[in-house]
Write an enzyme that holds these catalytic residues in place. Structure first.
Site, PDB file in Angstrom:
ATOM      1  N   HIS A  34       0.906  -1.148  -0.012  1.00 58.24           N
ATOM      2  CA  HIS A  34      -0.237   0.038  -0.003  1.00 58.24           C
ATOM      3  C   HIS A  34       0.877   1.122  -0.020  1.00 58.24           C
ATOM      4  O   HIS A  34       1.995   1.130  -0.018  1.00 58.24           O
ATOM      5  CB  HIS A  34      -0.863  -0.088   1.109  1.00 58.24           C
ATOM      6  CG  HIS A  34      -0.176  -0.236   2.464  1.00 58.24           C
ATOM      7  ND1 HIS A  34       0.717   0.464   2.979  1.00 58.24           N
ATOM      8  CD2 HIS A  34      -0.327  -1.522   3.430  1.00 58.24           C
ATOM      9  CE1 HIS A  34       0.895   0.044   4.031  1.00 58.24           C
ATOM     10  NE2 HIS A  34       0.723  -1.230   4.583  1.00 58.24           N
ATOM     11  N   HIS A  37       4.191   1.519   2.165  1.00 56.19           N
ATOM     12  CA  HIS A  37       5.406   0.894   1.511  1.00 56.19           C
ATOM     13  C   HIS A  37       6.022   1.747   0.383  1.00 56.19           C
ATOM     14  O   HIS A  37       7.022   1.695   0.437  1.00 56.19           O
ATOM     15  CB  HIS A  37       4.829  -0.472   0.862  1.00 56.19           C
ATOM     16  CG  HIS A  37       4.307  -1.654   1.800  1.00 56.19           C
ATOM     17  ND1 HIS A  37       2.983  -1.888   2.034  1.00 56.19           N
ATOM     18  CD2 HIS A  37       5.037  -2.287   2.983  1.00 56.19           C
ATOM     19  CE1 HIS A  37       2.877  -2.956   3.036  1.00 56.19           C
ATOM     20  NE2 HIS A  37       3.847  -3.089   3.664  1.00 56.19           N
ATOM     21  N   GLN A 148       7.722   4.126  10.566  1.00 57.26           N
ATOM     22  CA  GLN A 148       7.610   4.813  11.774  1.00 57.26           C
ATOM     23  C   GLN A 148       6.288   4.132  12.610  1.00 57.26           C
ATOM     24  O   GLN A 148       5.961   3.951  13.603  1.00 57.26           O
ATOM     25  CB  GLN A 148       7.384   6.013  11.887  1.00 57.26           C
ATOM     26  CG  GLN A 148       7.242   6.980  13.362  1.00 57.26           C
ATOM     27  CD  GLN A 148       8.381   6.504  14.056  1.00 57.26           C
ATOM     28  OE1 GLN A 148       9.752   6.410  13.674  1.00 57.26           O
ATOM     29  NE2 GLN A 148       8.399   6.587  15.700  1.00 57.26           N
ATOM     30  N   LYS A 149       5.360   3.534  11.342  1.00 62.37           N
ATOM     31  CA  LYS A 149       4.275   2.957  12.133  1.00 62.37           C
ATOM     32  C   LYS A 149       4.348   1.886  13.259  1.00 62.37           C
ATOM     33  O   LYS A 149       3.743   1.638  13.895  1.00 62.37           O
ATOM     34  CB  LYS A 149       3.195   2.475  10.912  1.00 62.37           C
ATOM     35  CG  LYS A 149       1.956   1.776  11.303  1.00 62.37           C
ATOM     36  CD  LYS A 149       1.416   0.842  10.173  1.00 62.37           C
ATOM     37  CE  LYS A 149       0.591  -0.049  11.005  1.00 62.37           C
ATOM     38  NZ  LYS A 149       0.854  -1.556  10.843  1.00 62.37           N
ATOM     39  N   GLN A 153       9.571  -1.766  16.267  1.00 60.57           N
ATOM     40  CA  GLN A 153      10.518  -2.545  15.316  1.00 60.57           C
ATOM     41  C   GLN A 153      11.655  -1.665  14.888  1.00 60.57           C
ATOM     42  O   GLN A 153      12.875  -1.977  14.780  1.00 60.57           O
ATOM     43  CB  GLN A 153       9.748  -2.894  14.060  1.00 60.57           C
ATOM     44  CG  GLN A 153      10.512  -3.571  12.845  1.00 60.57           C
ATOM     45  CD  GLN A 153       9.497  -3.949  11.732  1.00 60.57           C
ATOM     46  OE1 GLN A 153       8.965  -5.066  11.993  1.00 60.57           O
ATOM     47  NE2 GLN A 153       9.287  -3.251  10.808  1.00 60.57           N
ATOM     48  N   SER A 185      -2.263  -0.255   6.739  1.00 57.90           N
ATOM     49  CA  SER A 185      -1.804  -1.763   7.201  1.00 57.90           C
ATOM     50  C   SER A 185      -2.158  -2.647   6.046  1.00 57.90           C
ATOM     51  O   SER A 185      -3.748  -2.452   5.680  1.00 57.90           O
ATOM     52  CB  SER A 185      -2.181  -1.776   8.385  1.00 57.90           C
ATOM     53  OG  SER A 185      -1.902  -3.295   8.735  1.00 57.90           O
ATOM     54  N   ARG A 187      -3.197  -5.379   6.871  1.00 55.26           N
ATOM     55  CA  ARG A 187      -4.071  -6.044   7.903  1.00 55.26           C
ATOM     56  C   ARG A 187      -5.518  -5.161   7.741  1.00 55.26           C
ATOM     57  O   ARG A 187      -6.422  -5.667   8.269  1.00 55.26           O
ATOM     58  CB  ARG A 187      -3.731  -6.248   9.266  1.00 55.26           C
ATOM     59  CG  ARG A 187      -2.880  -7.380   9.452  1.00 55.26           C
ATOM     60  CD  ARG A 187      -2.417  -7.702  10.855  1.00 55.26           C
ATOM     61  NE  ARG A 187      -1.580  -8.986  11.031  1.00 55.26           N
ATOM     62  CZ  ARG A 187      -0.321  -8.794  11.087  1.00 55.26           C
ATOM     63  NH1 ARG A 187       0.240  -7.554  11.222  1.00 55.26           N
ATOM     64  NH2 ARG A 187       0.275  -9.938  11.332  1.00 55.26           N
TER      65      ARG A 187
HETATM   66  P1  AMP Z   1       5.107  -4.992   6.466  1.00 58.12           P
HETATM   67  O1  AMP Z   1       4.868  -5.381   4.879  1.00 58.12           O
HETATM   68  O2  AMP Z   1       3.623  -4.824   7.184  1.00 58.12           O
HETATM   69  O3  AMP Z   1       5.938  -5.951   7.363  1.00 58.12           O
HETATM   70  O4  AMP Z   1       5.806  -3.600   6.305  1.00 58.12           O
HETATM   71  C1  AMP Z   1       6.915  -3.429   5.545  1.00 58.12           C
HETATM   72  C2  AMP Z   1       7.677  -2.095   5.984  1.00 58.12           C
HETATM   73  O5  AMP Z   1       6.518  -0.887   5.725  1.00 58.12           O
HETATM   74  C3  AMP Z   1       7.733  -1.794   7.450  1.00 58.12           C
HETATM   75  O6  AMP Z   1       8.859  -1.023   7.606  1.00 58.12           O
HETATM   76  C4  AMP Z   1       6.499  -0.993   7.994  1.00 58.12           C
HETATM   77  O7  AMP Z   1       6.841  -0.228   9.031  1.00 58.12           O
HETATM   78  C5  AMP Z   1       6.361  -0.294   6.793  1.00 58.12           C
HETATM   79  N1  AMP Z   1       4.933   0.206   6.856  1.00 58.12           N
HETATM   80  C6  AMP Z   1       3.846  -0.367   6.919  1.00 58.12           C
HETATM   81  N2  AMP Z   1       2.835   0.356   6.979  1.00 58.12           N
HETATM   82  C7  AMP Z   1       3.289   1.442   6.881  1.00 58.12           C
HETATM   83  C8  AMP Z   1       2.465   2.961   6.940  1.00 58.12           C
HETATM   84  N3  AMP Z   1       1.240   2.959   7.105  1.00 58.12           N
HETATM   85  N4  AMP Z   1       3.235   3.871   6.905  1.00 58.12           N
HETATM   86  C9  AMP Z   1       4.726   3.887   6.641  1.00 58.12           C
HETATM   87  N5  AMP Z   1       5.169   2.755   6.767  1.00 58.12           N
HETATM   88  C10 AMP Z   1       4.672   1.527   6.919  1.00 58.12           C
END
Ligand code: AMP
Length: 281
Positions: A34, A37, A148-149, A153, A185, A187
């Protein structure tokens, strides 16, 4: 965009780009992409000569009762998005490529990983730290981009990189939100229409607390109570945690004497959403 399913292939790609004098930026993801990313990709694109992304739903960071099997996946859509945003190479390994038979080494950052999401999800940050270490060793990026979300982590990874002298700069990118404030997200697709309509309360309650803190409130417990009170009145929401912790070491905080992290996790049915805000003082 080159798609590499094998470790040797992505290594070869990076070696060649580095040989051309390019800095390599890396965006690790679990896919189902999304705008959160793509914000990471855009930042990497602006700062690095070559951009590598990865898509890997890491089984190690999911608990036995969590959503690993149901985690949303759409490789074709993800591939098109990454290509459109100018990613040069996508690392898309299988579980067997990352964790061959007999794999047994893990990385732990116990100080930072035991609270907030680490308390609700035992083993989660061990899985994250382990896979990120492997990805860093495979890709060997100059810079890696995280959202930063997932504030905890970012802190865990920064500490791991510092403690283990990993030669990579960690860049934290601000949270990207829907128009109504809900943090993007993968999710969010699990939410029913009613849950989706309620979900923006997470960020609204964080913003209210930030306003009160900026107005001079220094008592962390009162701010936490404010948020809990707001969330407890939401239909169908159950609070996992609401906490204020110091930055960057995530210690419990009673008084706000320096910027602190206000973080929360809330369940809507089976869907667990997280969000956070930095309280500036
Ligand atoms: P994930 O695919 O959920 O593991 O996320 C991959 C990366 O994207 C991680 O560094 C997350 O923190 C980042 N990320 C996910 N959602 C957001 C968001 N809404 N804003 C900024 N970064 C995000």
């Amino acid at each position: 965009m080159l798609i590499c399913e094998k470790i040797a292939e992505i290594r070869d790609f990076v070696r060649k780009r580095k040989g051309q004098g390019k800095t390599v930026g890396f965006v690790p993801t679990m896919g189902y992409l999304h705008r959160g990313h793509t914000a990471l990709v855009e930042r990497a694109r602006g700062e690095c000569g070559a951009v590598v992304a990865s898509i890997f739903v890491n089984p190690l960071q999911f608990g036995p009762k969590e959503d690993f099997a149901e985690y949303p996946r759409d490789f074709d859509r993800d591939r098109r998005m990454l290509e459109e945003y100018g990613v040069d190479a996508l690392f898309y390994p299988s579980v067997g490529e990352m964790y061959p038979c007999g794999f047994c080494t893990h990385v732990e950052v116990p100080g930072l990983a035991g609270c907030l999401c680490g308390r609700s999800r035992p083993g989660h940050f061990r899985g994250v730290a382990t896979v990120v270490t492997k990805l860093f060793n495979i890709v060997q990026p100059d810079r890696a981009y995280f959202g930063q979300k997932d504030a905890q982590q970012v802190l865990v990874i920064k500490k791991m990189v510092e403690d283990l002298n990993m030669p990579v700069e960690i860049v934290a990118v601000p949270t990207v939100r829907e128009e109504d404030g809900l943090a993007m997200s993968s999710r969010n697709v699990y939410l029913s229409p009613d849950q989706r309509a309620e979900a923006p309360v997470l960020y609204r309650s964080l913003q209210e607390a930030a306003r009160v803190a900026a107005g001079g409130e220094r008592d962390a417990r009162r701010l936490v109570e404010m948020v809990r009170d707001r969330l407890s009145r939401v239909n169908g929401a159950s609070i996992d945690y609401v906490e204020i912790r110091s930055l960057p070491d995530l210690k419990e905080t009673e008084r706000l004497d320096s910027p602190a992290l206000l973080a929360l996790a809330v369940r809507f049915g089976k869907t667990r959403l997280i969000d956070n805000i930095v309280l500036e003082v």
